[in-house]
Design a protein around this motif. Structure first.
Motif, PDB file in Angstrom:
ATOM      1  N   ASP A   1      -3.292  -8.717  -6.216  1.00  0.00           N
ATOM      2  CA  ASP A   1      -3.326 -10.085  -6.747  1.00  0.00           C
ATOM      3  C   ASP A   1      -3.515 -10.083  -8.261  1.00  0.00           C
ATOM      4  N   ILE A   2      -3.181  -8.993  -8.914  1.00  0.00           N
ATOM      5  CA  ILE A   2      -3.479  -8.884 -10.347  1.00  0.00           C
ATOM      6  C   ILE A   2      -2.582  -9.842 -11.149  1.00  0.00           C
TER       7      ILE A   2
ATOM      8  N   SER B   1      -7.873  -1.438  -8.852  1.00  0.00           N
ATOM      9  CA  SER B   1      -8.724  -2.480  -8.242  1.00  0.00           C
ATOM     10  C   SER B   1      -8.912  -2.229  -6.745  1.00  0.00           C
TER      11      SER B   1
ATOM     12  N   VAL C   1     -10.554  -1.593   5.325  1.00  0.00           N
ATOM     13  CA  VAL C   1     -10.643  -2.301   4.050  1.00  0.00           C
ATOM     14  C   VAL C   1     -10.041  -3.717   4.089  1.00  0.00           C
TER      15      VAL C   1
ATOM     16  N   SER D   1       0.842  -1.195   0.000  1.00  0.00           N
ATOM     17  CA  SER D   1       0.000   0.000   0.000  1.00  0.00           C
ATOM     18  C   SER D   1       0.879   1.248   0.000  1.00  0.00           C
TER      19      SER D   1
ATOM     20  N   ALA E   1     -11.573  -7.035   2.299  1.00  0.00           N
ATOM     21  CA  ALA E   1     -10.882  -7.627   1.139  1.00  0.00           C
ATOM     22  C   ALA E   1     -10.487  -9.082   1.397  1.00  0.00           C
TER      23      ALA E   1
END
Ligand code: DC
Length: 230
Positions: free
Chosen positions: A139-140, A38, A107, A16, A111
């Motif tokens: 996690d893309i 995302s 968050v 982050s 998530a």
């Protein structure tokens, strides 16, 4: 830059507050690609939970969240004023509200809910169908688009990330302390890396970009250089 760059998927993951979205947005702009943040989608679901008393004393009421899941419509819409793809929640532009510290503080447990991830990942798949997309998140490159043509894993020292986030929020007038931001950065790293569902991991074929001592222009050049080699 390859003038005839085919439509590809660029996946940018990482910790982050290390500048992922800023770099991803600018790369997309230069390539005429779509940029998808995302994290904004997870933040919008979190905002919905906060507004509907699904989070109480920091704990997510998972059963209640599941009964609300069908009612949570999260999508992006072009903002004609700045050409950004803003995040909308059930008919309301929530681009600013999702950045509040209160949302950041809640968050991670949202998530971590598998059903939330399934919902958002399926939306992300749809967005990537035509390729020509830069998506940033956690996690893309590992889960959402494991076949992405370019994967970048961004990171930076925690104290430097906290300082950048503190500067950003105070510039917007939010009353926050550096200490609480630092605590939030460390806690989110821990939560994101150790959760069961799609933990934050570098994909084996991702290239690492440490932005601790790089300014935005240097980060951008670094990524564009990689793109030019595709
Ligand atoms: O990138 P961000 O800080 O705005 O993301 C907010 C949170 O959403 C982050 O703490 C972890 C979660 N997230 C996720 O689990 N998977 C993603 N692809 C993007 C974000």
């Amino acid at each position: 830059m390859a003038a005839n760059l085919p439509n590809i998927i660029i996946a940018i993951d990482g910790h982050s507050s290390c500048g992922k979205s800023t770099v991803a947005r600018e790369i997309a702009r230069r390539l005429n690609y779509i940029f998808i943040d995302s994290g904004a989608m997870y933040r919008a679901v979190t905002l919905y939970c906060l507004r509907n008393a699904i989070i109480f004393n920091g704990i997510v009421d998972k059963q209640k969240l599941l009964t609300h899941l069908d009612a949570i419509k999260v999508y992006f819409q072009l903002n004609p004023q700045n050409q950004h793809n803003d995040i909308w929640l059930n008919g309301e532009n929530v681009e600013d509200e999702i950045r509040l510290l209160e949302v950041s503080q809640h968050v991670s447990p949202v998530a971590a809910v598998a059903e939330v991830r399934h919902l958002l990942v399926s939306l992300q798949h749809e967005m990537g169908l035509a390729k020509g997309i830069v998506m940033d998140g956690r996690d893309i490159g590992t889960v959402v688009f494991p076949n992405a043509e370019l994967k970048i894993f961004m990171t930076a020292r925690a104290d430097i990330r906290a300082q950048r986030r503190y500067d950003e929020l105070t510039a917007k007038g939010e009353k926050v302390s550096y200490e609480e931001i630092m605590a939030n950065v460390i806690e989110r790293d821990r939560y994101d890396e150790t959760r069961e569902q799609s933990p934050l991991r570098k994909a084996p074929d991702a290239v690492v970009l440490d932005t601790s001592f790089m300014n935005r222009e240097e980060q951008l050049e670094w990524v564009l250089n990689l793109v030019s080699k595709i």
